[in-house]
Scaffold this motif. Sequence first.
Motif, PDB file in Angstrom:
ATOM      1  N   CYS A  38       0.397  -1.030  -0.111  1.00  0.00           N
ATOM      2  CA  CYS A  38       0.036  -0.288   0.341  1.00  0.00           C
ATOM      3  C   CYS A  38       1.334   1.329   0.029  1.00  0.00           C
ATOM      4  O   CYS A  38       0.673   2.765  -0.190  1.00  0.00           O
ATOM      5  CB  CYS A  38      -0.915   0.320   1.119  1.00  0.00           C
ATOM      6  SG  CYS A  38      -2.405  -1.380   1.199  1.00  0.00           S
ATOM      7  N   GLN A  40       3.039   2.158   2.401  1.00  0.00           N
ATOM      8  CA  GLN A  40       2.421   2.909   3.877  1.00  0.00           C
ATOM      9  C   GLN A  40       3.785   2.704   5.149  1.00  0.00           C
ATOM     10  O   GLN A  40       5.032   2.237   4.154  1.00  0.00           O
ATOM     11  CB  GLN A  40       0.727   2.819   4.067  1.00  0.00           C
ATOM     12  CG  GLN A  40       0.079   3.129   3.420  1.00  0.00           C
ATOM     13  CD  GLN A  40      -0.243   5.059   3.266  1.00  0.00           C
ATOM     14  OE1 GLN A  40      -0.366   5.160   4.217  1.00  0.00           O
ATOM     15  NE2 GLN A  40      -0.749   5.337   2.100  1.00  0.00           N
ATOM     16  N   THR A 145       9.846   4.776   2.217  1.00  0.00           N
ATOM     17  CA  THR A 145       9.633   2.998   3.812  1.00  0.00           C
ATOM     18  C   THR A 145       9.680   3.669   5.133  1.00  0.00           C
ATOM     19  O   THR A 145      10.548   3.513   5.221  1.00  0.00           O
ATOM     20  CB  THR A 145       8.858   1.508   3.236  1.00  0.00           C
ATOM     21  OG1 THR A 145       7.864   2.322   2.304  1.00  0.00           O
ATOM     22  CG2 THR A 145       8.006   1.162   4.122  1.00  0.00           C
ATOM     23  N   ARG A 168       0.044   8.549  10.471  1.00  0.00           N
ATOM     24  CA  ARG A 168       1.203   8.320   9.348  1.00  0.00           C
ATOM     25  C   ARG A 168       1.250   6.981   9.551  1.00  0.00           C
ATOM     26  O   ARG A 168       1.782   6.269   8.381  1.00  0.00           O
ATOM     27  CB  ARG A 168       1.718   9.602   9.710  1.00  0.00           C
ATOM     28  CG  ARG A 168       1.488  10.925   9.371  1.00  0.00           C
ATOM     29  CD  ARG A 168       3.113  11.721   9.444  1.00  0.00           C
ATOM     30  NE  ARG A 168       2.366  13.197   8.716  1.00  0.00           N
ATOM     31  CZ  ARG A 168       1.827  13.844   9.580  1.00  0.00           C
ATOM     32  NH1 ARG A 168       0.949  13.256  10.360  1.00  0.00           N
ATOM     33  NH2 ARG A 168       1.366  14.952   8.633  1.00  0.00           N
ATOM     34  N   MET A 170      -0.097   3.036   9.119  1.00  0.00           N
ATOM     35  CA  MET A 170      -0.846   2.576   8.568  1.00  0.00           C
ATOM     36  C   MET A 170      -1.753   1.295   9.559  1.00  0.00           C
ATOM     37  O   MET A 170      -2.806   1.459   9.417  1.00  0.00           O
ATOM     38  CB  MET A 170      -0.624   1.621   7.321  1.00  0.00           C
ATOM     39  CG  MET A 170      -1.651   1.886   6.673  1.00  0.00           C
ATOM     40  SD  MET A 170      -2.021   0.195   5.240  1.00  0.00           S
ATOM     41  CE  MET A 170      -3.247  -0.056   4.734  1.00  0.00           C
ATOM     42  N   ARG A 254      -8.751   8.900   6.993  1.00  0.00           N
ATOM     43  CA  ARG A 254      -7.904   7.807   6.551  1.00  0.00           C
ATOM     44  C   ARG A 254      -7.623   6.692   7.261  1.00  0.00           C
ATOM     45  O   ARG A 254      -6.593   5.860   6.637  1.00  0.00           O
ATOM     46  CB  ARG A 254      -6.101   8.522   7.717  1.00  0.00           C
ATOM     47  CG  ARG A 254      -4.638   8.433   6.788  1.00  0.00           C
ATOM     48  CD  ARG A 254      -4.309   8.654   7.507  1.00  0.00           C
ATOM     49  NE  ARG A 254      -3.533  10.471   6.987  1.00  0.00           N
ATOM     50  CZ  ARG A 254      -2.736  11.419   7.115  1.00  0.00           C
ATOM     51  NH1 ARG A 254      -2.392  10.320   8.592  1.00  0.00           N
ATOM     52  NH2 ARG A 254      -2.490  11.988   6.945  1.00  0.00           N
ATOM     53  N   SER A 258      -7.622   3.099   4.916  1.00  0.00           N
ATOM     54  CA  SER A 258      -5.935   2.210   5.413  1.00  0.00           C
ATOM     55  C   SER A 258      -6.653   0.766   5.617  1.00  0.00           C
ATOM     56  O   SER A 258      -6.317  -0.224   5.146  1.00  0.00           O
ATOM     57  CB  SER A 258      -5.250   2.633   6.298  1.00  0.00           C
ATOM     58  OG  SER A 258      -5.222   3.973   6.847  1.00  0.00           O
TER      59      SER A 258
END
Length: 320
Positions: A38, A40, A145, A168, A170, A254, A258
């Motif tokens: 993803c 994230q 990442t 922030r 995920m 968010r 996610s």
Amino acid sequence: MNDTTAVLNTLDRTRTEVANIVFGQQQAVDFCLVAILCNQHALIEGVPGIAKTLLVRTLANVLGCDFGRIQFTPDLMPADITGTSVFDVQTGQFRLVPGPVFTSFLLADEINRAPAKTQSALLQAMQERRVTIDRDTHTLPPDFTVFATQNPIEYEGTYPLPEAQRDRFMLKIPMVYPEAEEEMALAHAMLSGDAPETRLDRAGVSPVLDGTTLAEIRQSLAGITVREELVRYAVEIVRATRVRDSVLLCAGPRATQSLVLGARALAAVRGKDFVTPDHLREIVLPVLGHRMVLKPEHEVEGLTASEVITQILSEVAVPR
């Protein structure tokens, strides 16, 4: 890589390579791959010696990407993370000395050992994949990442992550004690001089993914079927956190993003080309648990975010 079968095979090889180094922890490995697919970031929580750092190092090797590590301590400064500009006497100009954040795969080890001022150095990097130093903005790699680790038990000398920092990430991925058979295999490996760390340093793992392959797999996730009622189920779960009397800070939009993206990636990691309610339910706690803040009077009574989420899952109707 548009062929779904090829994508699933690649992900299966990735899981196998990681399992050659990290004993057990298959669910944690799957959740880490979800965050990577993803594009994230993830927070890994576990007691000392559970192989948090080893897992992140192994994942970096499997990805075949640049790897950086920051050991967070109370005296760490933001410039120690982002870098700084220094005056070059020979050229008569300032030049950038980049910090460890300028990498593709960053391990923020024991992130809660540093105060909020230092932790904030990662906020822009994690959200925008850019870093501003002395009014100049520098772009980080598109695959940048962050995997951060923290100890869930030891609180002396630690600083809680601010809500904006937690949001922030995920996922918050728990690493638990291995099963008896897995711990036996680890003990035998240590006796034979083939400890996981030694194996990784000596032979490493075969890189399965690279930037191009990873981008193709991410694009191919659009082919994973997510039924409309499952999307509605995810939205209802997140919105249910906003009407609980015990919750002070609820899950935001968010978290909804996610949850649906994470369930789709988890289905792919598990070798499926469609998302089931079980995929959603499995990833709810890693997505929502660290984002929710309970009211103090309920925390005093011993209520936890995990228990609230369990209650919500029992109340929201599961789609057929």
